[in-house]
Design an enzyme around this catalytic site. Structure first.
Site, mmCIF file in Angstrom:
data_model
loop_
_atom_site.group_PDB
_atom_site.id
_atom_site.type_symbol
_atom_site.label_atom_id
_atom_site.label_comp_id
_atom_site.label_asym_id
_atom_site.label_seq_id
_atom_site.Cartn_x
_atom_site.Cartn_y
_atom_site.Cartn_z
ATOM 1 N N SER A 153 85.252 -10.247 53.442
ATOM 2 C CA SER A 153 84.797 -9.562 54.491
ATOM 3 C C SER A 153 85.672 -9.480 55.528
ATOM 4 O O SER A 153 85.790 -8.429 56.268
ATOM 5 C CB SER A 153 83.554 -10.333 55.091
ATOM 6 O OG SER A 153 82.546 -10.375 54.254
ATOM 7 N N TYR A 203 85.645 -20.561 45.214
ATOM 8 C CA TYR A 203 85.067 -19.193 45.668
ATOM 9 C C TYR A 203 84.739 -18.317 44.270
ATOM 10 O O TYR A 203 85.753 -17.641 43.720
ATOM 11 C CB TYR A 203 86.056 -18.450 46.494
ATOM 12 C CG TYR A 203 85.518 -17.109 47.000
ATOM 13 C CD1 TYR A 203 84.272 -16.606 46.964
ATOM 14 C CD2 TYR A 203 86.495 -16.135 47.753
ATOM 15 C CE1 TYR A 203 83.798 -15.474 47.326
ATOM 16 C CE2 TYR A 203 85.898 -14.969 48.361
ATOM 17 C CZ TYR A 203 84.539 -14.695 48.101
ATOM 18 O OH TYR A 203 84.040 -13.524 48.534
ATOM 19 N N LYS A 254 81.497 -21.847 46.903
ATOM 20 C CA LYS A 254 80.872 -20.585 47.427
ATOM 21 C C LYS A 254 80.453 -19.705 46.135
ATOM 22 O O LYS A 254 81.295 -19.134 45.707
ATOM 23 C CB LYS A 254 81.821 -20.031 48.467
ATOM 24 C CG LYS A 254 81.353 -18.598 48.816
ATOM 25 C CD LYS A 254 82.453 -18.141 49.963
ATOM 26 C CE LYS A 254 82.864 -16.770 49.995
ATOM 27 N NZ LYS A 254 81.510 -15.762 49.885
ATOM 28 N N THR A 306 78.536 -16.878 44.978
ATOM 29 C CA THR A 306 78.214 -15.204 45.230
ATOM 30 C C THR A 306 77.864 -14.625 43.839
ATOM 31 O O THR A 306 78.575 -13.976 43.301
ATOM 32 C CB THR A 306 79.253 -14.497 45.993
ATOM 33 O OG1 THR A 306 79.881 -15.153 47.174
ATOM 34 C CG2 THR A 306 78.752 -13.087 46.349
ATOM 35 N N GLY A 338 76.338 -17.170 48.763
ATOM 36 C CA GLY A 338 77.173 -15.931 48.968
ATOM 37 C C GLY A 338 76.406 -14.435 49.139
ATOM 38 O O GLY A 338 76.970 -13.438 49.369
ATOM 39 N N ASP A 398 73.828 -12.761 51.262
ATOM 40 C CA ASP A 398 72.938 -12.858 52.412
ATOM 41 C C ASP A 398 71.526 -12.180 52.109
ATOM 42 O O ASP A 398 70.369 -12.626 52.691
ATOM 43 C CB ASP A 398 73.294 -12.035 53.677
ATOM 44 C CG ASP A 398 74.903 -12.167 53.701
ATOM 45 O OD1 ASP A 398 75.476 -12.993 52.867
ATOM 46 O OD2 ASP A 398 75.436 -11.570 54.569
ATOM 47 N N SER A 422 78.961 -11.800 55.143
ATOM 48 C CA SER A 422 79.171 -11.007 56.167
ATOM 49 C C SER A 422 78.391 -10.438 57.398
ATOM 50 O O SER A 422 78.784 -10.227 58.510
ATOM 51 C CB SER A 422 79.766 -9.750 55.365
ATOM 52 O OG SER A 422 78.559 -9.132 54.761
HETATM 53 C C1 NAY Z 1 83.332 -12.919 51.815
HETATM 54 O O1 NAY Z 1 84.285 -13.694 51.240
HETATM 55 O O2 NAY Z 1 83.561 -12.335 52.869
HETATM 56 C C2 NAY Z 1 82.173 -13.007 51.335
HETATM 57 O O3 NAY Z 1 82.049 -13.139 49.852
HETATM 58 C C3 NAY Z 1 80.988 -13.197 51.810
HETATM 59 C C4 NAY Z 1 79.890 -12.597 51.042
HETATM 60 C C5 NAY Z 1 79.501 -11.167 50.961
HETATM 61 N N1 NAY Z 1 80.055 -10.684 49.849
HETATM 62 C C6 NAY Z 1 80.775 -9.402 50.052
HETATM 63 C C7 NAY Z 1 81.467 -9.168 48.839
HETATM 64 O O4 NAY Z 1 81.154 -8.926 51.119
HETATM 65 O O5 NAY Z 1 77.921 -11.648 52.630
HETATM 66 C C8 NAY Z 1 78.173 -10.876 51.504
HETATM 67 C C9 NAY Z 1 77.603 -9.573 51.328
HETATM 68 O O6 NAY Z 1 78.394 -8.871 52.140
HETATM 69 C C10 NAY Z 1 76.233 -9.415 51.638
HETATM 70 O O7 NAY Z 1 75.438 -10.278 50.891
HETATM 71 C C11 NAY Z 1 75.863 -7.890 51.537
HETATM 72 O O8 NAY Z 1 75.798 -7.647 49.975
#
Ligand code: NAY
Length: 292
Positions: free
Chosen positions: A48, A136, A164, A166, A188, A190, A207
């Site tokens: 992000s 990560y 973390k 995701t 990860g 949201d 994010s």
């Molecule tokens: C990061 O490193 O910023 C993240 O991975 C934060 C997690 C976000 N993933 C990405 C790829 O942006 O918050 C999530 C994501 O934006 C949110 O779930 C919407 O899909």
């Protein structure tokens, strides 16, 4: 060591048209996160933060500036992972000297590396400092998948305090939780915070918490207390917001929401496109309808 559990914003970084960091805007984004979004911490230089579009000097500039502005008010995690392992080590040392509470590193991507190569990558970064490390894991962007047994090998090092996570593999997440009760997990995605909280994660990094932090804190708290129906009501609202944001462009739209709130969140770094001004009324409506 500090208790690192909780909800973290994956910090958005304001850029100008030339791709330079707008420090005054960044200060405002940080203050908004602390005072309005009420997050527990910031995850700095992650996806992000458009980290993988930045040079080393910019990454260091951001680590330094964020620490200066935040001080000890909230917890700070530094994402230092890089395809250039020398850069990752340099950033790990830099962030540790600045006083970041933990390091984190994305799995190395693009080249199909063996698990032993990935292990070596982590060991090199971990051995460079006395700081802790959060893996990560984001297979949908990196293409790198790690099995439970491979996680176990990485987690053998006691400096690796958690992951973390995701990914939407709730079976693996459940197996991870059961097998490593003493390691920490930050979710990860949201849009799946309720499910992750029920599965037993210790926190989340996202994010959208930059703009929707208080509602997200409430979702997490309610789900942890077993009030799943109530948590889901709020998750539905959060997901209305996330759906619209994804439709209009993730980071661009989150920055636009902040701008509607009077924060100079700048633009995205090229080659990412800027926000389409024709869509501004939709963002204004979102802010109003969901009290962002
Ligand atoms: C990061 O490193 O910023 C993240 O991975 C934060 C997690 C976000 N993933 C990405 C790829 O942006 O918050 C999530 C994501 O934006 C949110 O779930 C919407 O899909």
């Amino acid at each position: 060591m500090k208790d690192l559990k909780g909800l973290y914003s994956a910090l958005l970084i304001p850029f100008d048209e030339n791709g330079e960091v707008k420090e005054e805007g960044l200060r405002q984004v940080i203050e908004h996160n602390i005072n309005v979004s009420k997050i527990d911490g910031l995850y700095v230089n992650g996806s992000s933060g458009e980290n993988f579009l930045l040079n080393t000097a910019q990454k260091k500039q951001i680590f330094k500036f964020v620490k200066e502005v935040v001080g000890d008010r909230v917890k700070l995690i530094a994402q230092v992972g890089s395809l250039d392992l020398n850069e990752a080590v340099e950033l790990a040392k830099y962030a540790t000297e600045l006083g970041y509470d933990s390091l984190s590193a994305v799995t190395p991507f693009y080249y199909p590396l063996s698990f032993n190569e990935i292990k070596h990558y982590y060991k090199t970064i971990i051995d460079a400092t006395d700081n802790s490390m959060i893996l990560y894991y984001i297979p949908f962007l990196t293409g790198v998948k790690i099995s439970l047994d491979q996680f176990a090998e990485l987690l053998e090092d006691e400096k690796v305090i958690g992951v973390k996570y995701t990914a939407a593999d709730f079976y693996q997440l459940e197996r991870f939780r059961k097998r490593f009760p003493n390691k920490l997990i930050w979710s990860g995605f949201d849009e799946m915070l309720v499910q992750a909280a029920i599965t037993g994660v210790d926190g989340a990094i996202g994010s959208t918490y930059n703009v929707n932090g208080q509602r997200s804190q409430e979702i997490f708290r309610l789900a942890k207390e077993g009030k799943v129906a109530e948590a889901y009501e709020l998750q539905h609202e959060a997901n209305d917001v996330i759906e619209k944001v994804l439709e209009l462009g993730l980071y661009q739209t989150l920055k636009e929401i902040l701008k509607v709130k009077g924060i100079d969140a700048g633009t995205c770094k090229k080659p990412m496109k800027s926000f389409d001004p024709a869509k501004l009324a939709e963002v204004e409506k979102l802010v109003k309808d969901y009290n962002l």
